[in-house]
Write a protein that holds these residues in place. Structure first.
Motif, PDB file in Angstrom:
ATOM      1  N   CYS A  63       1.005  45.544 -44.566  1.00 42.17           N
ATOM      2  CA  CYS A  63       1.582  46.272 -45.503  1.00 42.17           C
ATOM      3  C   CYS A  63       1.176  47.598 -45.646  1.00 42.17           C
ATOM      4  N   LEU A  64       2.060  48.659 -45.542  1.00 41.69           N
ATOM      5  CA  LEU A  64       1.527  49.748 -45.421  1.00 41.69           C
ATOM      6  C   LEU A  64       1.476  50.606 -46.815  1.00 41.69           C
ATOM      7  N   PHE A  68       6.228  47.414 -45.038  1.00 39.95           N
ATOM      8  CA  PHE A  68       5.788  46.728 -44.105  1.00 39.95           C
ATOM      9  C   PHE A  68       5.791  47.065 -42.627  1.00 39.95           C
ATOM     10  N   VAL A  69       5.081  46.629 -41.701  1.00 40.49           N
ATOM     11  CA  VAL A  69       5.025  46.831 -40.370  1.00 40.49           C
ATOM     12  C   VAL A  69       5.872  45.600 -39.816  1.00 40.49           C
ATOM     13  N   MET A  70       6.755  45.660 -39.111  1.00 44.90           N
ATOM     14  CA  MET A  70       7.315  44.422 -38.118  1.00 44.90           C
ATOM     15  C   MET A  70       7.092  44.620 -36.579  1.00 44.90           C
ATOM     16  N   ILE A 120      17.614  56.559 -40.966  1.00 40.87           N
ATOM     17  CA  ILE A 120      16.923  56.041 -42.297  1.00 40.87           C
ATOM     18  C   ILE A 120      16.050  54.894 -41.668  1.00 40.87           C
ATOM     19  N   VAL A 121      15.016  54.415 -42.225  1.00 41.47           N
ATOM     20  CA  VAL A 121      14.218  53.332 -42.349  1.00 41.47           C
ATOM     21  C   VAL A 121      15.075  52.267 -42.728  1.00 41.47           C
ATOM     22  N   HIS A 135       6.852  59.847 -45.233  1.00 40.65           N
ATOM     23  CA  HIS A 135       5.549  59.329 -45.827  1.00 40.65           C
ATOM     24  C   HIS A 135       5.175  57.798 -45.182  1.00 40.65           C
ATOM     25  N   TYR A 136       6.321  56.990 -44.971  1.00 38.00           N
ATOM     26  CA  TYR A 136       6.139  55.786 -44.331  1.00 38.00           C
ATOM     27  C   TYR A 136       5.354  55.965 -42.942  1.00 38.00           C
ATOM     28  N   LEU A 137       5.938  56.893 -42.258  1.00 36.07           N
ATOM     29  CA  LEU A 137       5.463  56.974 -40.990  1.00 36.07           C
ATOM     30  C   LEU A 137       3.975  57.581 -40.861  1.00 36.07           C
ATOM     31  N   MET A 138       3.686  58.498 -41.926  1.00 37.47           N
ATOM     32  CA  MET A 138       2.371  59.041 -42.009  1.00 37.47           C
ATOM     33  C   MET A 138       1.661  57.874 -42.220  1.00 37.47           C
TER      34      MET A 138
END
Length: 181
Positions: free
Chosen positions: A80-81, A96-98, A47-48, A138-141
């Motif tokens: 922020c995505l 978010f992207v870290m 999971i994320v 969807h986060y990755l997309m």
């Protein structure tokens, strides 16, 4: 073993959705690999890292706290995505992207519940998330799309394909009034 947090208060928005935050952790600016963690409920699945927003806590702070607890990493918080809505579980997750700068040898969830972390290519992460958390795909997309969309933030209904785009909107503003697809 399922992770339990004593004294944890769930926070809900005005629409009754639980507020969550998460990070897509990357280890380089090309964002070719992402870090996933094993699920506390199903340790063989990935999971994320993310979790519930605490009272008086900003989602960006939640995201940083959760990746430290669940993945044992620290880094610089980037864009922020968007806010991803899951109608099935009634939660909205600000993602978010870290850019990871340090990986701890041991961390809270590795000690307490035996959680593991692993780096995956985007394609492999997409495949892994399909097994247990398809809504997190969807986060990755959005990670892939946002690299070319000039920091466009989206409110996404993770139960259905995304259709709503909020151009140049801050995630917090989107969280205050999310829309669904």
């Amino acid at each position: 073993m399922v992770k339990e947090k004593p004294n944890s208060t769930r926070i809900y928005d005005k629409d009754g959705f639980r507020r969550r935050a998460a990070c897509i952790c990357v280890r380089s600016e090309n964002e070719a690999e992402v870090l996933l963690v094993t699920s506390s409920r199903r340790p063989g699945l990935w999971i994320v890292p993310g979790g519930g927003v605490e009272p008086e806590e900003e989602p960006s702070v939640t995201a940083v706290r959760e990746v430290l607890e669940e993945a044992g990493v620290v880094g610089s918080l980037g864009r922020c995505l968007g806010v991803f809505e899951n109608n099935d579980h009634m939660h909205r997750t600000e993602v978010f992207v870290m850019n990871v700068t340090k990986e701890l040898d041991e961390w809270e969830d590795s000690r307490n519940i035996g959680r593991k972390r692993q780096w995956f290519t985007i394609d492999d992460a997409f495949t892994q998330l399909a097994l247990h958390k398809p809504t997190q795909q969807h986060y990755l997309m959005q990670l892939m799309h946002s690299k070319t969309l000039d920091n466009t933030n989206r409110v996404v209904n993770a139960t259905h394909p995304p259709t709503t785009t909020l151009t140049n909107a801050a995630c917090s503003a989107a969280a205050a009034s999310p829309t669904t697809a």
